[in-house]
Design an enzyme around this catalytic site. Structure first.
Site, PDB file in Angstrom:
ATOM      1  N   TYR A   4       0.792  -1.186  -0.040  1.00  0.00           N
ATOM      2  CA  TYR A   4      -0.165   0.293  -0.346  1.00  0.00           C
ATOM      3  C   TYR A   4       0.778   1.242   0.181  1.00  0.00           C
ATOM      4  CZ  TYR A   4      -3.387  -3.075   2.606  1.00  0.00           C
ATOM      5  OH  TYR A   4      -3.993  -3.874   2.901  1.00  0.00           O
TER       6      TYR A   4
ATOM      7  N   HIS B 122      -9.820   2.572   2.621  1.00  0.00           N
ATOM      8  CA  HIS B 122      -9.902   2.870   4.159  1.00  0.00           C
ATOM      9  C   HIS B 122      -9.797   4.555   3.835  1.00  0.00           C
ATOM     10  CE1 HIS B 122      -6.309  -0.405   4.878  1.00  0.00           C
ATOM     11  NE2 HIS B 122      -7.300  -0.544   5.294  1.00  0.00           N
TER      12      HIS B 122
ATOM     13  N   ASN C  14      -3.375   1.072   8.666  1.00  0.00           N
ATOM     14  CA  ASN C  14      -4.593   0.726   8.162  1.00  0.00           C
ATOM     15  C   ASN C  14      -5.052   1.787   9.541  1.00  0.00           C
ATOM     16  OD1 ASN C  14      -2.369  -1.849   7.712  1.00  0.00           O
ATOM     17  ND2 ASN C  14      -4.909  -2.531   7.332  1.00  0.00           N
TER      18      ASN C  14
HETATM   19  C1  LIG Z   1     -13.529  -4.699   4.265  1.00  0.00           C
HETATM   20  C2  LIG Z   1     -12.824  -3.880   4.836  1.00  0.00           C
HETATM   21  C3  LIG Z   1     -11.657  -3.764   6.161  1.00  0.00           C
HETATM   22  C4  LIG Z   1     -10.724  -3.778   6.868  1.00  0.00           C
HETATM   23  N1  LIG Z   1      -9.673  -3.856   7.651  1.00  0.00           N
HETATM   24  C5  LIG Z   1      -9.572  -2.891   8.263  1.00  0.00           C
HETATM   25  C6  LIG Z   1      -8.540  -3.082   8.818  1.00  0.00           C
HETATM   26  O1  LIG Z   1      -7.264  -4.043   9.385  1.00  0.00           O
HETATM   27  N2  LIG Z   1      -7.708  -2.624  10.200  1.00  0.00           N
HETATM   28  C7  LIG Z   1      -8.400  -0.707   9.779  1.00  0.00           C
HETATM   29  O2  LIG Z   1      -7.773  -0.016  10.746  1.00  0.00           O
HETATM   30  N3  LIG Z   1      -8.892  -0.665   8.947  1.00  0.00           N
HETATM   31  C8  LIG Z   1     -10.229  -1.307   8.458  1.00  0.00           C
HETATM   32  N4  LIG Z   1     -10.820  -0.951   7.829  1.00  0.00           N
HETATM   33  C9  LIG Z   1     -11.982   0.681   7.806  1.00  0.00           C
HETATM   34  C10 LIG Z   1     -12.012   0.381   9.366  1.00  0.00           C
HETATM   35  O3  LIG Z   1     -12.995  -1.275   9.657  1.00  0.00           O
HETATM   36  C11 LIG Z   1     -12.789   1.614   8.753  1.00  0.00           C
HETATM   37  O4  LIG Z   1     -11.471   2.134   8.869  1.00  0.00           O
HETATM   38  C12 LIG Z   1     -13.371   2.504  10.412  1.00  0.00           C
HETATM   39  O5  LIG Z   1     -14.149   1.630  10.612  1.00  0.00           O
HETATM   40  C13 LIG Z   1     -14.021   3.650  10.037  1.00  0.00           C
HETATM   41  O6  LIG Z   1     -14.687   3.689  11.646  1.00  0.00           O
HETATM   42  P1  LIG Z   1     -16.347   4.620  11.120  1.00  0.00           P
HETATM   43  O7  LIG Z   1     -16.399   5.398  12.321  1.00  0.00           O
HETATM   44  O8  LIG Z   1     -15.818   6.133  10.177  1.00  0.00           O
HETATM   45  O9  LIG Z   1     -17.148   4.363  10.048  1.00  0.00           O
HETATM   46  P2  LIG Z   1     -17.931   2.960  10.317  1.00  0.00           P
HETATM   47  O10 LIG Z   1     -17.334   1.615  11.382  1.00  0.00           O
HETATM   48  O11 LIG Z   1     -18.077   2.128   9.677  1.00  0.00           O
HETATM   49  O12 LIG Z   1     -19.752   2.833  10.973  1.00  0.00           O
HETATM   50  C14 LIG Z   1     -20.437   3.862  10.997  1.00  0.00           C
HETATM   51  C15 LIG Z   1     -22.069   3.026  10.915  1.00  0.00           C
HETATM   52  O13 LIG Z   1     -22.840   4.137  10.474  1.00  0.00           O
HETATM   53  C16 LIG Z   1     -23.728   2.953  10.920  1.00  0.00           C
HETATM   54  N5  LIG Z   1     -24.546   4.308   9.272  1.00  0.00           N
HETATM   55  C17 LIG Z   1     -24.243   4.534   8.193  1.00  0.00           C
HETATM   56  N6  LIG Z   1     -25.677   5.513   7.637  1.00  0.00           N
HETATM   57  C18 LIG Z   1     -26.293   5.495   8.755  1.00  0.00           C
HETATM   58  C19 LIG Z   1     -27.631   6.015   8.912  1.00  0.00           C
HETATM   59  N7  LIG Z   1     -28.201   6.503   7.901  1.00  0.00           N
HETATM   60  N8  LIG Z   1     -27.937   6.100   9.881  1.00  0.00           N
HETATM   61  C20 LIG Z   1     -27.721   5.236  10.950  1.00  0.00           C
HETATM   62  N9  LIG Z   1     -26.419   4.732  11.066  1.00  0.00           N
HETATM   63  C21 LIG Z   1     -25.658   4.609   9.760  1.00  0.00           C
HETATM   64  C22 LIG Z   1     -23.141   1.643   9.667  1.00  0.00           C
HETATM   65  O14 LIG Z   1     -24.105   0.863   9.380  1.00  0.00           O
HETATM   66  C23 LIG Z   1     -22.025   1.661  10.457  1.00  0.00           C
HETATM   67  O15 LIG Z   1     -22.118   1.057  11.716  1.00  0.00           O
HETATM   68  C24 LIG Z   1     -11.321  -1.824   6.552  1.00  0.00           C
HETATM   69  C25 LIG Z   1     -12.162  -1.834   6.116  1.00  0.00           C
HETATM   70  C26 LIG Z   1     -13.030  -2.082   5.462  1.00  0.00           C
HETATM   71  C27 LIG Z   1     -14.710  -2.617   5.106  1.00  0.00           C
END
Ligand SMILES: Cc1cc2nc3c(=O)[nH]c(=O)nc-3n(C[C@H](O)[C@H](O)[C@H](O)COP(=O)(O)OP(=O)(O)OC[C@H]3O[C@@H](n4cnc5c(N)ncnc54)[C@H](O)[C@@H]3O)c2cc1C
Ligand SMILES: *[C@@H]1O[C@H](CO)[C@@H](O)[C@H](O)[C@H]1NC(C)=O
Ligand SMILES: *[C@@H]1O[C@H](CO)[C@@H](O)[C@H](O)[C@H]1NC(C)=O
Ligand SMILES: *[C@@H]1O[C@H](CO)[C@@H](O)[C@H](O)[C@H]1NC(C)=O
Ligand SMILES: *[C@@H]1O[C@H](CO)[C@@H](O)[C@H](O)[C@H]1NC(C)=O
Ligand SMILES: *[C@@H]1O[C@H](CO)[C@@H](O)[C@H](O)[C@H]1NC(C)=O
Ligand SMILES: *[C@@H]1O[C@H](CO)[C@@H](O)[C@H](O)[C@H]1NC(C)=O
Ligand SMILES: *[C@@H]1O[C@H](CO)[C@@H](O)[C@H](O)[C@H]1NC(C)=O
Ligand SMILES: *[C@@H]1O[C@H](CO)[C@@H](O)[C@H](O)[C@H]1NC(C)=O
Length: 774
Positions: A628, A708, A751
């Protein structure tokens, strides 16, 4: 005739003025109803169901009431929330009694007699000098031609009001003119059930039941004042939208500080601890779901029914409790000082991240040996990669012991697993929040927008009529909304709230269903939502080595795992299944021709996503090194929505800057530069027929995605280039905040979710310290 029976409008097009039922005790008869008093005409509508409603002695009935001033010449109720194809009831006073009938309509004309339901007038019905009151038992009323009430669930009722009398008040089947007004209210039928129902049918209230009604039912002769059902939902100090990495930390810290907090999540449970039930056949009888077992990570991507991904986001995004943290690889890196530097776009006040990072690691330490027996499993690919990197001057470290050392270093992959299971924010921060009475969590609740009056946010618009009138949930005075819906979800809510670039707001406006809830154009707030986002471009190199166990490329872990590994895991959460696929990570610094410092990260795992080779190879011996380009990357893209509200990349963010591409190709070349020094190590993709440069050129951009995404609601010091200020407050609003990956201005070195979590700790601390709040 009856040209316009308007009761056709769908109730879910949110109006702040609409209502949902709440519990109240009728002072005349002591019955505990659930219903509303419409504030314009002062008519009360209530219903009560037997407990249980769907089985037992009274399986198909309920008791309802209408209390109306005499100016209400007739009143109608639709038990299905619309005029057409629903069971309707009409009632009016005639002398000293009430006349009523059930009706049905298949067109917007006079509803006609409907046979089947049995109406019985109960004793506390009356007509006095100012009001009429109809308390009725409705048998055979929970289903009707083409529909029915969702017993124990939720639904919408409609009312109709008329100030024009019916043609023949003595005739239950009398004709009448179209209603003069109508409205809707939500009902949680599950909450209307009452164990005293069997007494109610005989006109007596029975012994009060557990849910404390607002007045005490002391029988038909009570003189205690009527308690009118309230018209609005419970208000909160803080409403947080989205239960992912950012939202859960915000919810825990705010509730810890005694704020009244509501956390809304569009999805449902994930891990067993949260009520999740998605369990592989081989783990049946346990609470070890797909989201608990680390070794099922790779199966997220080939599940026949992947209900946990957001269906309206064009990239992988988790739509369940925990968000991305419930479906990700759980690689967990403590942030570096550089990750929070001004060079990475943070305001200077954020440079001192250490206190917040410490708060995070205290709650959730990482592990690089997740199996409960402390052993490492399936580590052959790590051993081979170490040999390759040793020859390039790398050294080994426990990565999270010295996070700032990220040049020429490798170490065993670190995770936020706990006791051999997925840990993360769900197993930690959410559990402490759940113990507090000032914290409320609601799932399956989709937030479409914030409801605002200019710069002031009043609450959120949801699709959940059970917790707010028409789904609207209000804030307390000075209350605040925090969006934590992720890099795609947060922009979508902002757009629907009239906040973002004009082109996106115009796109949303074209969608009639949501345009109605948008503020008028004069109230739009122009901010660069979705602009200049980044994601790591990642390129896979596939190798073979005789020492490798490719673990059948993880293909059968969900349906047909290796029996000994499955048994070991079920017995003690140890072994191969206690870890995810990554085994080793490494980093190296680069300086581009533009003078900008960039970092490259490698992730090593057994198996491969795809192989393209002309070389003969043994599929049981393949492993992958994903390279990456991480921090310092200059390529940017743009996140937006379509008119159908799908969240998309309007511009892809990978390798749009040619210097990024040169550096990434250099990093790939370096990784394989010592290939000949490792006996029997062969690179099969790309194969010998292709240079790395050609390989990167031909690479399908969508498979360069790392999931990410950061920066779609950037933090910064100017509303020209950022969406939130250093307190995570959306510019030009009074009380709207963002805490999730979208505030992170640019990619961290590893990550990202560790950095997102530390940022959440800091943002919520800033919000608590910010004056003017609850
Ligand atoms: C397949 C995959 C693998 C990954 N692997 C890694 C890894 O190994 N290590 C790492 O550090 N990062 C990894 N990531 C990235 C990491 O998971 C994210 O950076 C992190 O989860 C972001 O957190 P967040 O709070 O921004 O959003 P999220 O964790 O995505 O949470 C957002 C939440 O809001 C909810 N939501 C969305 N819209 C609405 C709405 N309109 N009303 C109510 N609820 C809503 C969703 O359902 C979700 O539960 C990965 C991501 C994916 C998709
Ligand atoms: C119940 O009502 C339906 C119409 O909704 C009718 O067809 C049916 O015969 C009624 N059942 C009884 C037992 O009266
Ligand atoms: C008539 O009934 C209504 C509704 O129950 C009640 O509020 C009102 O006080 C009653 N009026 C008189 C005069 O009893
Ligand atoms: C699974 O979880 C449920 C609910 O928490 C609990 O009642 C049950 O005992 C658990 N089962 C096992 C096998 O742990
Ligand atoms: C609200 O939306 C969520 C997520 O799409 C869905 O699961 C839920 O069923 C919806 N609720 C209602 C009442 O439509
Ligand atoms: C909206 O804001 C204006 C002024 O900012 C205020 O006068 C008005 O009362 C507000 N309306 C609501 C419904 O809060
Ligand atoms: C596979 O590699 C060949 C050259 O070795 C290339 O021409 C072809 O495009 C590649 N296919 C894919 C799907 O990458
Ligand atoms: C392929 O690799 C596996 C695992 O190392 C080994 O058991 C098998 O014999 C190999 N097959 C061939 C044809 O070399
Ligand atoms: C996006 O990045 C470009 C290039 O760095 C810059 O010129 C532009 O101002 C940025 N736009 C916003 C809205 O931040």
């Amino acid at each position: 005739m009856f040209g316009r029976f308007l009761l056709a409008l769908l109730p879910l097009v949110g109006s702040v003025l609409s209502q949902s039922g709440s519990s109240y005790t009728d002072p005349d008869n002591g019955f505990v109803f659930n219903g509303i008093t419409d504030p314009v005409y002062g008519v009360t509508y209530g219903v009560v169901f037997p407990e249980p409603s769907s089985s037992g002695t009274y399986p198909d009935e309920f008791i309802g009431e209408i209390v109306a001033p005499l100016t209400a010449e007739w009143i109608g109720v639709s038990f299905g929330g619309a005029m057409l194809d629903c069971l309707l009831l009409v009632a009016w006073p005639n002398q000293n009694s009430i006349v009523a009938s059930t009706r049905y309509a298949t067109d917007y004309v006079q509803p006609t007699e409907y046979d089947g339901p049995v109406l019985t007038t109960l004793p506390s019905s009356y007509v006095n000098s100012t009001h009429w009151k109809y308390v009725y038992r409705c048998q055979n009323c929970t289903t009707w031609q083409g529909g029915g009430i969702s017993l124990g669930g939720t639904g919408v009722l409609a009312w109709a009001y008329s100030n024009v009398g019916v043609d023949d008040p003595s005739d239950p089947e009398s004709n009448f003119l179209e209603h003069t007004d109508f409205g809707f209210f939500g009902e949680n039928f599950g909450q209307t059930e009452n164990a005293n129902y069997n007494n109610y049918v005989n006109g007596n209230p029975g012994t009060p039941t557990s849910t404390p009604p607002t007045t005490s039912p002391t029988g038909p002769t009570t003189t205690s004042p009527a308690s009118p059902p309230t018209a609005s939902a419970t208000p909160y100090d803080y409403i947080i939208v989205g239960a992912g990495a950012g939202g859960i930390i915000a919810a825990d810290r705010l509730s810890q500080n005694n704020k009244k907090v509501l956390l809304l999540e569009r999805g449902g449970p994930s891990t067993g601890e949260t009520g999740g039930t998605y369990v592989a056949d081989w783990a049946e009888g346990t609470n070890l779901t797909k989201f608990d077992i680390p070794g099922l990570f790779e199966s997220m991507f080939d599940d026949p029914d992947p209900w946990y991904w957001c269906s309206d986001v064009t990239f992988y995004a988790g739509c369940l409790l925990g968000g991305g943290t419930s479906v990700n690889g759980a690689l967990y890196w403590y942030p570096t000082d550089t990750d929070f530097s001004t060079a990475r776009g943070w305001p200077s006040s954020w440079s001192n991240h250490q206190a917040y990072t410490n708060a995070m690691t205290q709650r959730l330490p990482s592990t690089d040996h997740p199996s409960t027996d402390g052993e490492r499993y399936l580590e052959q690919s790590a051993q081979v990669a170490m040999q390759l990197l040793n020859a390039q001057g790398y050294y080994q470290a426990t990565i999270n012991d010295s996070p700032d050392s990220k040049d020429h270093v490798y170490g065993y992959s670190a995770f936020d697993f706990i006791n051999g299971k997925r840990g993360g924010v769900v197993a930690t921060y959410l559990q402490t929040a759940n113990q507090r009475s000032n914290f409320v969590y609601k799932d399956y609740t989709l937030v479409s927008s914030v409801v605002r009056n200019g710069s002031q946010i009043l609450g959120v618009q949801t699709n959940n009529t059970a917790i707010g009138p028409n789904g609207f949930i209000p804030l307390n005075p000075n209350g605040r909304v925090i969006l934590s819906a992720g890099s795609f979800g947060t922009p979508r809510i902002l757009f629907q709230s009239g906040i973002g670039p004009t082109d996106m707001l115009q796109t949303v406006q074209q969608n009639a269903a949501v345009a109605a809830n948008m503020p008028s154009e004069s109230d739009w707030i122009n901010l660069p939502v979705g602009m200049n986002v980044s994601d790591n471009p990642s390129i896979n190199l596939v190798f073979t080595h005789p020492s490798i166990d490719a673990y059948d490329n993880w293909a059968d872990v969900w349906t047909d795992p290796r029996p000994a590994d499955a048994a070991q895991y079920l017995a003690s959460q140890s072994g191969v299944f206690a870890g995810a696929s990554p085994k080793l990570n490494f980093w190296r610094d680069y300086e581009g021709s533009d003078g900008i410092q960039r970092s490259a990260q490698g992730t090593v795992r057994p198996g491969a996503a795809s192989v393209n080779t002309t070389l003969p190879y043994n599929a049981s011996q393949i492993f992958t090194i994903t390279v990456y380009l991480s921090s310092g990357i200059t390529s940017r893209g743009r996140i937006g929505v379509t008119a159908g509200l799908n969240a998309v990349a309007l511009e892809n963010p990978w390798l749009t800057d040619p210097v990024d591409k040169v550096v990434l190709i250099q990093a790939l070349e370096d990784v394989i530069s010592t290939l000949p020094s490792v006996p029997d190590l062969t690179m099969i993709t790309p194969d010998s027929g292709m240079t790395l440069e050609e390989y990167v050129d031909l690479y399908d951009p969508s498979t360069m995605c790392s999931n990410h995404w950061v920066g779609s609601a950037k933090m910064g010091t100017s509303s020209d280039t950022a969406v939130v200020d250093e307190n995570a407050k959306v510019f030009n609003t009074d009380n709207l905040f963002v805490i999730d990956a979208s505030i992170v201005p640019s990619l961290p070195v590893g990550n990202p979710h560790g950095t997102v979590m530390s940022a959440a700790e800091q943002a919520v601390a800033n919000i608590l310290a910010l004056s003017g709040g609850p």
